[in-house]
Design an enzyme around this catalytic site. Structure first.
Site: not given
Length: 417
Positions: A285, A241-242, A213, A217
């Site tokens: 893994e 959108k998220d 912030h 972005s």
């Protein structure tokens, strides 16, 4: 959000003494965001949601888990069979580790493609790499807790890697084990750290968000916002959108939890740990396989350990290894193809890590390892110096609006590194 802060007396009373609502208004509602973010930017928020899910289910599982070598395996079986919804919580947690790494790896590769590590976001990127390291440590320790065959022998093999460190290596291994073999003290240490580290990750994520912030972005064009015309509020545009991205993601997540809960795991971990019987294959893994392949591709144990850890630590240097003045690979015709080769290379390393280090897999592993280091240490600096990028748009708005906009010369609009 703004109206309640001003009109609701209780919220106004709280906010005057602890400005949490003002902070939320500024960071979540008014926070100006580039108007051209695509769905690749969903994976950062998905990683945050997965962290919350992992902490919630982990706390639930810890209530019924017993970190004692003679009881750990049976306590996990009791969670699966007797604790109300214990099977669901364990499958969410177990598969959540894989999906956490999936969204994190996509998030990292998106940053690599769009140059999100370049100035002024160097610390933002480096904090992200710290989060990745903490995730790896947490996942490894969590994998040991069921105390199955692969848990026990995986802990033995991986911790033994530190014995390659000159002079102090054996002392480090003894300290990690809490003794001279992987035993009850090891299990207790790993359980304590596995419970603690997710909260450390939360703290680093807060720093990561604060750094994000500070300068905002990055965006697919890799150019800075030049005014309010290039931005839109985070809410409601990107929250919607998220949420859509989250819904699609949860469909895949739920499919694994309910239909293929053990697909990404190892069947050997459903056998109680036996220190006297080594499994025919000791494989970590899937999300560790590329690093495991790098480790085994080098004949010398110490050099293999150095190159394995170096493959992660090299990410800290990316802001300085990439010499291009253009952020986004969209405008970098040569780097773009090398980036896709890197993706293929990482997949190849993962496949190699799942096979025995013999025959053709040794050759492929060494070639893939060599390319991995070539990409970051040689290709990125040299391509940045000699590549001629395509022209950049004059602004985000000019590229977003219908008809595009006037393109300026790349040299005139490039951001300084």
């Amino acid at each position: 959000m703004a109206a309640p802060v001003k009109q609701n007396k209780l919220i106004r009373w709280i906010d005057h003494r602890l400005p949490v609502f003002t902070l939320m208004e500024h960071e979540l509602n008014e926070y100006p965001t580039p108007k051209n973010l695509n769905y690749w930017w969903n994976f950062g928020s998905l990683a945050g949601i997965m962290l919350v899910i992992m902490i919630f289910t982990g706390v639930f599982l810890a209530m019924a888990y017993t970190p004692q070598k003679d009881l750990a395996f049976d306590s996990v079986e009791r969670i699966m069979r007797e604790v109300n919804y214990g099977w669901l919580m364990r499958y969410i947690h177990m598969n959540g580790a894989s999906f956490f790494f999936i969204v994190t790896y996509i998030h990292i590769f998106r940053g690599l493609y769009y140059g999100s590590y370049k100035t002024p976001r160097e610390l933002l990127w480096m904090l992200g790499v710290v989060i990745l390291l903490l995730m790896m440590a947490t996942a490894f320790m969590g994998y040991v807790l069921p105390w199955g065959q692969m848990s026990y022998w995986g802990a033995t093999v991986i911790t033994n890697l530190f014995s390659a460190v000159p002079v102090v290596g054996n002392a480090i291994v003894t300290w990690l084990w809490g003794g001279f073999v992987v035993d009850n003290p090891t299990l207790n240490r790993f359980f304590a750290l596995h419970y603690l580290l997710p909260f450390v990750i939360v703290g680093v994520v807060m720093l990561h968000l604060a750094a994000l912030h500070q300068h905002g972005s990055n965006n697919p064009l890799g150019i800075d916002r030049k005014g309010p015309q290039d931005s839109i509020p985070f809410h409601p545009y990107y929250t919607i959108k998220d949420l859509f991205g989250l819904g699609v993601f949860l469909l895949f997540y739920a499919a694994f939890v309910f239909f293929w809960p053990n697909l990404l795991g190892d069947p050997a971990n459903y056998i109680p740990a036996n220190p006297l019987q080594t499994p025919p294959e000791i494989v970590p893994e899937w999300y560790f396989l590329p690093f495991y392949a790098i480790l085994r591709s080098v004949p010398n144990k110490l050099l293999g350990v150095v190159m394995m850890f170096g493959s992660i630590f090299i990410l800290f240097l990316l802001p300085w290894l990439d010499t291009s003045r253009v952020r986004s690979a969209t405008f970098r015709p040569i780097y773009k193809w090398f980036f896709f080769v890197l993706i293929v290379d990482c997949v190849a390393l993962g496949i190699v890590g799942a096979h025995r280090p013999e025959g053709i897999w040794v050759v492929i592993g060494r070639i893939a390892t060599a390319y991995y280091y070539f990409h970051f240490l040689l290709m990125m600096p040299f391509v940045g110096w000699f590549e001629r990028p395509r022209p950049l748009p004059t602004s985000i708005s000019s590229a977003v609006l219908k008809g595009g906009g006037r393109l300026a010369g790349a040299g005139a609009t490039m951001e300084k590194p």
